[in-house]
Motif scaffolding. Structure first.
Motif, PDB file in Angstrom:
ATOM      1  N   MET A 126       0.834  -1.206   0.000  1.00  0.00           N
ATOM      2  CA  MET A 126       0.000   0.000   0.000  1.00  0.00           C
ATOM      3  C   MET A 126       0.868   1.256   0.000  1.00  0.00           C
ATOM      4  N   ILE A 127       1.919   1.251   0.796  1.00  0.00           N
ATOM      5  CA  ILE A 127       2.850   2.394   0.814  1.00  0.00           C
ATOM      6  C   ILE A 127       3.492   2.563  -0.562  1.00  0.00           C
ATOM      7  N   ASN A 128       3.859   1.439  -1.188  1.00  0.00           N
ATOM      8  CA  ASN A 128       4.457   1.506  -2.533  1.00  0.00           C
ATOM      9  C   ASN A 128       3.499   2.116  -3.549  1.00  0.00           C
ATOM     10  N   MET A 129       2.214   1.742  -3.475  1.00  0.00           N
ATOM     11  CA  MET A 129       1.252   2.295  -4.432  1.00  0.00           C
ATOM     12  C   MET A 129       1.059   3.792  -4.200  1.00  0.00           C
ATOM     13  N   ILE A 130       1.033   4.217  -2.954  1.00  0.00           N
ATOM     14  CA  ILE A 130       0.890   5.652  -2.653  1.00  0.00           C
ATOM     15  C   ILE A 130       2.073   6.434  -3.220  1.00  0.00           C
ATOM     16  N   GLU A 131       3.289   5.918  -3.015  1.00  0.00           N
ATOM     17  CA  GLU A 131       4.484   6.589  -3.563  1.00  0.00           C
ATOM     18  C   GLU A 131       4.391   6.699  -5.079  1.00  0.00           C
ATOM     19  N   ASN A 132       3.889   5.649  -5.703  1.00  0.00           N
ATOM     20  CA  ASN A 132       3.699   5.638  -7.153  1.00  0.00           C
ATOM     21  C   ASN A 132       2.727   6.739  -7.578  1.00  0.00           C
ATOM     22  N   LEU A 133       1.622   6.870  -6.856  1.00  0.00           N
ATOM     23  CA  LEU A 133       0.614   7.887  -7.200  1.00  0.00           C
ATOM     24  C   LEU A 133       1.134   9.307  -6.971  1.00  0.00           C
ATOM     25  N   ILE A 134       1.943   9.493  -5.931  1.00  0.00           N
ATOM     26  CA  ILE A 134       2.551  10.817  -5.685  1.00  0.00           C
ATOM     27  C   ILE A 134       3.517  11.154  -6.811  1.00  0.00           C
ATOM     28  N   ASN A 135       4.324  10.188  -7.214  1.00  0.00           N
ATOM     29  CA  ASN A 135       5.299  10.416  -8.296  1.00  0.00           C
ATOM     30  C   ASN A 135       4.617  10.752  -9.614  1.00  0.00           C
ATOM     31  N   GLU A 183     -13.695  16.708  -2.762  1.00  0.00           N
ATOM     32  CA  GLU A 183     -13.861  15.380  -3.339  1.00  0.00           C
ATOM     33  C   GLU A 183     -12.613  14.507  -3.237  1.00  0.00           C
ATOM     34  N   ASP A 184     -11.443  15.084  -2.953  1.00  0.00           N
ATOM     35  CA  ASP A 184     -10.223  14.293  -2.822  1.00  0.00           C
ATOM     36  C   ASP A 184     -10.379  13.292  -1.671  1.00  0.00           C
ATOM     37  N   PHE A 185      -9.840  12.097  -1.848  1.00  0.00           N
ATOM     38  CA  PHE A 185     -10.026  11.069  -0.816  1.00  0.00           C
ATOM     39  C   PHE A 185      -8.685  10.588  -0.269  1.00  0.00           C
ATOM     40  N   VAL A 186      -8.730  10.099   0.957  1.00  0.00           N
ATOM     41  CA  VAL A 186      -7.511   9.792   1.701  1.00  0.00           C
ATOM     42  C   VAL A 186      -6.893   8.452   1.273  1.00  0.00           C
ATOM     43  N   LEU A 187      -5.572   8.470   1.120  1.00  0.00           N
ATOM     44  CA  LEU A 187      -4.801   7.270   0.858  1.00  0.00           C
ATOM     45  C   LEU A 187      -4.024   6.828   2.096  1.00  0.00           C
ATOM     46  N   TRP A 188      -3.664   7.813   2.929  1.00  0.00           N
ATOM     47  CA  TRP A 188      -2.891   7.545   4.146  1.00  0.00           C
ATOM     48  C   TRP A 188      -3.242   8.601   5.184  1.00  0.00           C
ATOM     49  N   LYS A 189      -3.351   8.173   6.436  1.00  0.00           N
ATOM     50  CA  LYS A 189      -3.678   9.114   7.503  1.00  0.00           C
ATOM     51  C   LYS A 189      -2.791   8.833   8.711  1.00  0.00           C
ATOM     52  N   PRO A 190      -2.474   9.856   9.519  1.00  0.00           N
ATOM     53  CA  PRO A 190      -1.629   9.632  10.693  1.00  0.00           C
ATOM     54  C   PRO A 190      -2.381   8.882  11.787  1.00  0.00           C
ATOM     55  N   PRO A 237     -18.613   5.908  -2.430  1.00  0.00           N
ATOM     56  CA  PRO A 237     -17.371   6.280  -3.116  1.00  0.00           C
ATOM     57  C   PRO A 237     -16.377   5.137  -3.300  1.00  0.00           C
ATOM     58  N   HIS A 238     -16.601   3.978  -2.674  1.00  0.00           N
ATOM     59  CA  HIS A 238     -15.547   2.966  -2.606  1.00  0.00           C
ATOM     60  C   HIS A 238     -15.072   2.485  -3.971  1.00  0.00           C
ATOM     61  N   HIS A 239     -15.990   1.978  -4.794  1.00  0.00           N
ATOM     62  CA  HIS A 239     -15.566   1.413  -6.072  1.00  0.00           C
ATOM     63  C   HIS A 239     -15.128   2.495  -7.051  1.00  0.00           C
ATOM     64  N   GLU A 240     -15.768   3.641  -6.986  1.00  0.00           N
ATOM     65  CA  GLU A 240     -15.342   4.761  -7.831  1.00  0.00           C
ATOM     66  C   GLU A 240     -13.890   5.143  -7.510  1.00  0.00           C
ATOM     67  N   ASN A 241     -13.555   5.150  -6.231  1.00  0.00           N
ATOM     68  CA  ASN A 241     -12.199   5.509  -5.819  1.00  0.00           C
ATOM     69  C   ASN A 241     -11.192   4.411  -6.148  1.00  0.00           C
ATOM     70  N   GLU A 242     -11.618   3.165  -6.048  1.00  0.00           N
ATOM     71  CA  GLU A 242     -10.742   2.065  -6.446  1.00  0.00           C
ATOM     72  C   GLU A 242     -10.327   2.206  -7.911  1.00  0.00           C
ATOM     73  N   ILE A 243     -11.293   2.495  -8.759  1.00  0.00           N
ATOM     74  CA  ILE A 243     -11.007   2.633 -10.190  1.00  0.00           C
ATOM     75  C   ILE A 243      -9.995   3.743 -10.421  1.00  0.00           C
ATOM     76  N   ALA A 244     -10.223   4.889  -9.794  1.00  0.00           N
ATOM     77  CA  ALA A 244      -9.352   6.052 -10.016  1.00  0.00           C
ATOM     78  C   ALA A 244      -7.912   5.750  -9.616  1.00  0.00           C
ATOM     79  N   GLN A 245      -7.701   5.265  -8.402  1.00  0.00           N
ATOM     80  CA  GLN A 245      -6.334   5.053  -7.933  1.00  0.00           C
ATOM     81  C   GLN A 245      -5.661   3.877  -8.647  1.00  0.00           C
ATOM     82  N   SER A 246      -6.424   2.825  -8.972  1.00  0.00           N
ATOM     83  CA  SER A 246      -5.834   1.655  -9.628  1.00  0.00           C
ATOM     84  C   SER A 246      -5.439   1.953 -11.069  1.00  0.00           C
ATOM     85  N   ARG A 247      -6.310   2.615 -11.800  1.00  0.00           N
ATOM     86  CA  ARG A 247      -5.969   2.914 -13.187  1.00  0.00           C
ATOM     87  C   ARG A 247      -4.778   3.854 -13.281  1.00  0.00           C
TER      88      ARG A 247
END
Length: 453
Positions: A126-135, A183-190, A237-247
């Motif tokens: 999960m951390i790796n995917m977040i880094e990928n999305l930030i990059n 509308e932005d959704f959380v990928l990581w929270k403290p 929002p769950h499946h809509e958000n899955e599509i966005a981050q995965s694609r």
């Protein structure tokens, strides 16, 4: 059977022929439970529906060619809150509820999925995917939070078939001053010191719920796969958000080719929800109803439609199963089910029509021909019914009738009188006596109701 499978695809809002990416490698992902409380019958419906789809896919493509992944969400804000309320550790809570969930799956005669990953086992990915999305500049960090920037994904809303402002209005989108846009959704929270957390480039924290499914589906099924399933309430929002981050993470033009969603369960035509207080847990039925009865009830209406849950539904399903056991025979090897009997399941899992075909097979089996009985039982077994032998069915019915209903009603009258007389010690004794016999009573709005626990 050499027939096409049809599925209602929420992405196109049409019933379509199912064309797999690779017919030697069918891949399906279904959102599993968040293990903070016992599963209710609303959770049970997708369990049974996608279990049947799993069986149909294996029937057409072969047992070894179908992979079914159903996750366990064992880190979530609801879990943290529940552990605090119950004053037990998160580990104790999640292990207990996961065990109860598996017991419910067995009770409902559901096959085990091919893989059942837990969110906490995949944090590094999960951390790796977040880094990928930030990059890729589709996600950003803000005050130790990381958010997906929805405006960077132009296809957002296509699954829901709504524009962004329509989706946001009246939805449960979390508001935060850390976001660029609502509308932005959380990928990581403290995480605070007393909350579970993992070290990351953004500080100690935990993943967002939506991200978990994207990572686990990618791990077991790849960047894109055939079918994604779940309840209709997960579309946004769950499946809509899955599509966005995965694609975005996978650089693909598709995440899942087919999106299959089941309808809600209502109670007396009112949506079942914790906020309404009308939740029925699967465990509540185990003393009074055989799991086959619930299973038949859950598939008595087409999966896309809402299912109204009531005592009459369970009563009729119980009578049906009881009648069908009149044609029960032990079978060592399942008989081939006629194509015309199976056909409704290939047509968008039309379980009501399949059940109608079972009634016809039952009528035919009453002629005493052993082959007809074996075909009937095989057809029932295919959708998870008549898996217990007749003796087990009869034993359950007899056990269920051990506590006489009139005895229960008389005890409640005695207890009510004791309470009127302010003899609370006797009232408590009566309550405890019923509880020992598996009968739970509840006082509400001046009335006392009861149920088998």
């Amino acid at each position: 059977m050499d027939k096409d499978i049809y599925l209602s695809n929420s992405l196109s809002n049409k019933k379509e022929i199912f064309v797999p990416i690779d017919d030697k490698k069918i891949r399906m992902y279904v959102c599993g439970p968040t293990v903070y409380d016992d599963p209710h019958i609303g959770n049970a419906r997708p369990l049974v529906i996608f279990d049947i789809l799993f069986k149909v896919l294996k029937c057409k493509y072969g047992n070894k060619n179908v992979t079914y992944v159903r996750n366990i969400t064992d880190i979530d804000d609801k879990i943290i809150e529940a552990s605090k309320d119950k004053k037990i550790s998160i580990k104790e809570l999640t292990e207990d509820i996961t065990n109860r969930f598996h017991q419910d799956c067995d009770y409902l005669n559901c096959d085990k999925p091919t893989f059942e990953p837990k969110a906490t086992e995949n944090i590094t990915l999960m951390i790796n995917m977040i880094e990928n999305l930030i990059n890729k500049n589709v996600a950003y960090e803000s005050n130790q939070h990381v958010y997906f920037e929805v405006s960077q994904f132009e296809d957002y809303g296509k699954l829901s078939n709504k524009k962004l402002d329509e989706l946001i209005t009246g939805s449960r989108v979390e508001e935060s001053e850390n976001k660029k846009k609502q509308e932005d959704f959380v990928l990581w929270k403290p995480s605070t010191e007393d909350e579970p957390g993992w070290e990351s480039p953004w500080g100690r924290g935990r993943p967002g719920w939506h991200l978990e499914c994207s990572v686990m589906s990618k791990k077991y099924l790849g960047d894109k796969f055939d079918i994604h399933g779940g309840g209709r309430d997960l579309i946004f929002p769950h499946h809509e958000n899955e599509i966005a981050q995965s694609r975005c993470a996978n650089d693909t033009d598709v995440f899942s080719n087919y999106w299959v969603h089941n309808g809600f369960i209502t109670l007396s035509n009112e949506k079942m929800a914790k906020s309404v207080g009308n939740i029925l847990k699967v465990n509540d039925f185990k003393s009074t109803d055989n799991g086959q009865v619930l299973r038949l009830a859950l598939i008595s209406t087409h999966y896309k439609q809402s299912l109204d849950w009531n005592e009459n539904l369970l009563s009729e399903c119980s009578k049906t199963i009881d009648k069908w056991y009149n044609s029960y025979v032990e079978i060592k090897k399942p008989r081939l089910i006629p194509d015309e009997v199976l056909l409704p399941l290939y047509d968008d899992l039309n379980t009501p029509k399949y059940i109608a075909n079972l009634h016809k097979l039952f009528d035919k089996s009453q002629n005493g021909n052993i082959a007809d009985k074996e075909i009937f039982v095989s057809a029932c077994n295919f959708i998870g019914l008549l898996l217990q032998n007749k003796k087990e069915w009869i034993n359950f019915k007899e056990k269920k009738s051990d506590v006489d209903v009139n005895y229960i009603k008389n005890k409640i009258k005695q207890r009510n009188k004791a309470r009127d007389d302010k003899n609370y010690e006797l009232a408590d004794e009566i309550r405890d006596d019923l509880l020992e016999k598996g009968v739970q009573i509840e006082d509400k709005d001046g009335k006392t109701s009861w149920k088998f626990k």
